[in-house]
Design a protein around this motif. Structure first.
Motif, PDB file in Angstrom:
ATOM      1  N   LEU A  96       6.028  24.459  48.229  1.00 31.92           N
ATOM      2  CA  LEU A  96       5.119  23.332  48.022  1.00 31.92           C
ATOM      3  C   LEU A  96       4.098  23.735  46.958  1.00 31.92           C
ATOM      4  CD1 LEU A  96       4.176  20.516  48.902  1.00 31.92           C
ATOM      5  CD2 LEU A  96       2.942  21.598  50.789  1.00 31.92           C
ATOM      6  N   ILE A  97       3.988  22.923  45.890  1.00 39.73           N
ATOM      7  CA  ILE A  97       3.120  23.257  44.751  1.00 39.73           C
ATOM      8  C   ILE A  97       2.111  22.142  44.519  1.00 39.73           C
ATOM      9  CG2 ILE A  97       3.042  23.695  42.261  1.00 39.73           C
ATOM     10  CD1 ILE A  97       5.853  24.841  42.462  1.00 39.73           C
ATOM     11  N   VAL A 154      11.977  22.330  46.416  1.00 41.44           N
ATOM     12  CA  VAL A 154      10.635  22.461  45.842  1.00 41.44           C
ATOM     13  C   VAL A 154      10.009  21.076  45.808  1.00 41.44           C
ATOM     14  CG1 VAL A 154       9.250  23.188  43.864  1.00 41.44           C
ATOM     15  CG2 VAL A 154      11.379  24.381  44.384  1.00 41.44           C
ATOM     16  N   MET A 155       8.753  20.973  46.236  1.00 43.45           N
ATOM     17  CA  MET A 155       8.000  19.725  46.128  1.00 43.45           C
ATOM     18  C   MET A 155       6.695  20.028  45.398  1.00 43.45           C
ATOM     19  SD  MET A 155       8.454  18.028  49.898  1.00 43.45           S
ATOM     20  CE  MET A 155      10.000  18.175  50.807  1.00 43.45           C
ATOM     21  N   GLU A 191       3.455  18.711  58.360  1.00 42.87           N
ATOM     22  CA  GLU A 191       4.791  18.319  58.812  1.00 42.87           C
ATOM     23  C   GLU A 191       5.769  19.480  58.695  1.00 42.87           C
ATOM     24  OE1 GLU A 191       5.999  15.339  60.154  1.00 42.87           O
ATOM     25  OE2 GLU A 191       3.864  14.981  60.412  1.00 42.87           O
ATOM     26  N   LEU A 192       5.721  20.195  57.586  1.00 43.95           N
ATOM     27  CA  LEU A 192       6.634  21.320  57.387  1.00 43.95           C
ATOM     28  C   LEU A 192       6.268  22.485  58.310  1.00 43.95           C
ATOM     29  CD1 LEU A 192       6.928  21.228  53.496  1.00 43.95           C
ATOM     30  CD2 LEU A 192       8.715  20.655  55.142  1.00 43.95           C
ATOM     31  N   ARG A 193       4.984  22.723  58.493  1.00 48.42           N
ATOM     32  CA  ARG A 193       4.552  23.806  59.376  1.00 48.42           C
ATOM     33  C   ARG A 193       4.958  23.531  60.829  1.00 48.42           C
ATOM     34  NH1 ARG A 193      -1.573  24.615  61.112  1.00 48.42           N
ATOM     35  NH2 ARG A 193      -0.854  22.920  62.464  1.00 48.42           N
ATOM     36  N   ASN A 194       4.796  22.290  61.260  1.00 58.84           N
ATOM     37  CA  ASN A 194       5.055  21.951  62.656  1.00 58.84           C
ATOM     38  C   ASN A 194       6.530  21.805  62.984  1.00 58.84           C
ATOM     39  OD1 ASN A 194       2.295  21.919  63.119  1.00 58.84           O
ATOM     40  ND2 ASN A 194       2.111  19.701  62.854  1.00 58.84           N
ATOM     41  N   GLN A 206       3.410  28.047  49.727  1.00 61.06           N
ATOM     42  CA  GLN A 206       2.515  27.110  49.055  1.00 61.06           C
ATOM     43  C   GLN A 206       1.796  27.795  47.894  1.00 61.06           C
ATOM     44  OE1 GLN A 206       1.359  24.387  52.962  1.00 61.06           O
ATOM     45  NE2 GLN A 206      -0.161  25.731  52.092  1.00 61.06           N
ATOM     46  N   TYR A 207       1.679  27.036  46.786  1.00 58.52           N
ATOM     47  CA  TYR A 207       1.048  27.582  45.586  1.00 58.52           C
ATOM     48  C   TYR A 207       0.224  26.506  44.882  1.00 58.52           C
ATOM     49  CZ  TYR A 207       4.724  31.097  46.203  1.00 58.52           C
ATOM     50  OH  TYR A 207       5.563  32.046  46.719  1.00 58.52           O
ATOM     51  N   ILE A 208      -0.717  26.978  44.081  1.00 59.20           N
ATOM     52  CA  ILE A 208      -1.420  26.122  43.126  1.00 59.20           C
ATOM     53  C   ILE A 208      -0.970  26.546  41.735  1.00 59.20           C
ATOM     54  CG2 ILE A 208      -3.655  25.448  42.170  1.00 59.20           C
ATOM     55  CD1 ILE A 208      -4.880  26.061  44.894  1.00 59.20           C
ATOM     56  N   LEU A 209      -0.525  25.591  40.940  1.00 61.15           N
ATOM     57  CA  LEU A 209      -0.073  25.851  39.572  1.00 61.15           C
ATOM     58  C   LEU A 209      -1.207  25.539  38.608  1.00 61.15           C
ATOM     59  CD1 LEU A 209       2.151  26.449  37.450  1.00 61.15           C
ATOM     60  CD2 LEU A 209       2.770  24.018  37.582  1.00 61.15           C
ATOM     61  N   LYS A 210      -1.510  26.509  37.721  1.00 62.73           N
ATOM     62  CA  LYS A 210      -2.587  26.327  36.749  1.00 62.73           C
ATOM     63  C   LYS A 210      -2.122  26.809  35.379  1.00 62.73           C
ATOM     64  CE  LYS A 210      -5.732  28.922  38.580  1.00 62.73           C
ATOM     65  NZ  LYS A 210      -7.083  29.521  38.731  1.00 62.73           N
ATOM     66  N   ARG A 211      -2.755  26.299  34.343  1.00 57.46           N
ATOM     67  CA  ARG A 211      -2.559  26.836  33.005  1.00 57.46           C
ATOM     68  C   ARG A 211      -3.429  28.069  32.823  1.00 57.46           C
ATOM     69  NH1 ARG A 211      -0.320  23.832  28.959  1.00 57.46           N
ATOM     70  NH2 ARG A 211      -0.286  25.884  27.968  1.00 57.46           N
TER      71      ARG A 211
END
Length: 399
Positions: A35-36, A237-238, A252-255, A262-267
């Motif tokens: 999850l991004i 991948v979402m 929902e995915l955890r339960n 899980q990630y945060i995408l940055k430049r």
């Protein structure tokens, strides 16, 4: 919280594939998820395209021989195009690009009966798909969708319902229809349908643009429900810019699915590459701090563009709401009222206009000075951890 640097999106996509493969090997009975979260214009759609392209096998003539990714992104909508019957203005249809593998085998899979119960969750119109086939191969040669809606007519004893066919649905309704079309195909892949056995990966990028809060919850719940009922696991991948949608998917995915990576995408503004930051919470943790860190860096390096005023305003507004203020101006540090009004006016003007979002333009020297003054004043006024706002590298020169 780990942070990994990538030179380009293909390197990042390769790593995502490797991470998913490792998870699938450890839990072969469960669909692994990544999850991004990323702001718009960070590169989510281009990342989904890079991920898809890595799964293609081409011959010496660059003809695609096989592929392994079913994807939903901005390009998916391009597989559908309107014929508005400009000559007669009567028979409006949505054409399908029958050459795409997206539509393989649909003539044998009762796709209408699969789409309709999905669509009924979101819309009040109906549809019909008309296929034409190659009699020798059985392949689809063309396909089009016609839409209809039941409307009320007449008054009193003459009240009736009429079916209006050949309607042009709105852009939002079209997006919902295409999303439900995708869900029906995803369901076939998860159920192990022969026509979609080639699907080893799924990449979903921002399923419906501008989701309101209700639909963000409904779409997230519904999507995970399909995976919970799957007959075979598929690596997925979402990516999204929508914080509530991210939150819904997280829970929902955890339960129900064991939890996503899980990630945060940055430049990476210094190297012009990309950063993938590990994220463990139920919302993109500290994403406002990450944005503030980016603003601080571009300001210190003299690389601020006009669109950075949009990001600055977002941070000001969220901070103002957190402190119970009705306007972001309360978070602008002032020495007197005149400066406060002037700085507020700068943020107001330069955080509006399409130029600031779609045509990044470097600020003039005077505007940069105001930007840095407002930003530094904000940081001085609020107790942010200054270790998160470092000085730029010594070899970085301000322009």
């Amino acid at each position: 919280m780990t942070e990994t640097q990538y030179a380009d999106l293909f390197d990042l996509a390769r790593d995502l594939r490797s991470v998913l493969a490792d998870r699938a090997q450890r839990r072969p009975d469960r669909s692994p998820f990544v999850l991004i979260y990323a702001y718009n214009r960070t590169g989510k759609t281009r990342l989904s395209a890079a991920f898809k392209d890595l799964g293609k096998v081409v011959d010496e003539n660059d003809e695609v021989q096989s592929q392994d990714t079913l994807y939903f992104n901005a390009f998916t909508e391009d597989l559908f195009s309107w014929d508005n019957d400009l000559e007669n203005d009567e028979h409006r249809t949505l054409k399908l690009n029958a050459a795409s593998s997206f539509f393989i085998g649909l003539n044998e899979l009762e796709i209408e009966n699969r789409i309709r119960p999905l669509l009924d969750r979101y819309a009040d119109f109906d549809f019909r798909i008309n296929f034409e086939f190659n009699e020798l191969t059985g392949n689809i040669t063309s396909a089009e969708v016609t839409f209809s809606r039941t409307v009320l007519g007449g008054l009193g004893n003459d009240a009736r319902t009429d079916e209006v066919d050949g309607i042009k649905i709105s852009r939002g309704e079209e997006n919902i229809f295409i999303w439900c079309f995708f869900l029906a195909i995803l369901q076939l892949a998860l159920d192990g349908a022969e026509a979609y056995k080639w699907v080893e990966h799924v990449y979903i990028d921002d399923p419906i643009s501008s989701l309101d809060e209700h639909n963000a919850i409904v779409v997230g719940n519904h999507l995970v429900q399909l995976y919970r009922e799957a007959q075979r696991p598929i690596k997925t991948v979402m990516s999204t810019h929508h914080t509530l949608f991210f939150n819904v998917l997280h829970y929902e995915l955890r339960n129900h699915m064991g939890g996503p990576l899980q990630y945060i995408l940055k430049r990476d503004r210094l190297s012009d590459g990309y950063l993938l930051v590990e994220q463990t919470g139920d919302t993109p943790q500290f994403y406002h701090v990450a944005a503030l860190k980016d603003l601080w860096l571009v300001a210190q390096c003299g690389r601020a563009n006009t669109f950075h005023f949009n990001i600055l305003r977002t941070i000001l507004e969220k901070t103002a709401l957190f402190h119970g203020h009705s306007h972001f101006s309360k978070c602008i540090k002032t020495t007197d009222d005149a400066d406060g009004l002037l700085h507020q006016r700068f943020v107001d003007l330069l955080s509006h206009g399409k130029y600031s979002m779609y045509e990044p333009t470097e600020m003039g020297d005077e505007t940069k000075e105001y930007f840095i003054t407002i930003l530094k004043g904000f940081v001085d006024q609020h107790p942010f951890n200054r270790e998160l706002l470092p000085e730029p590298p010594a070899d970085t020169e301000a322009s």
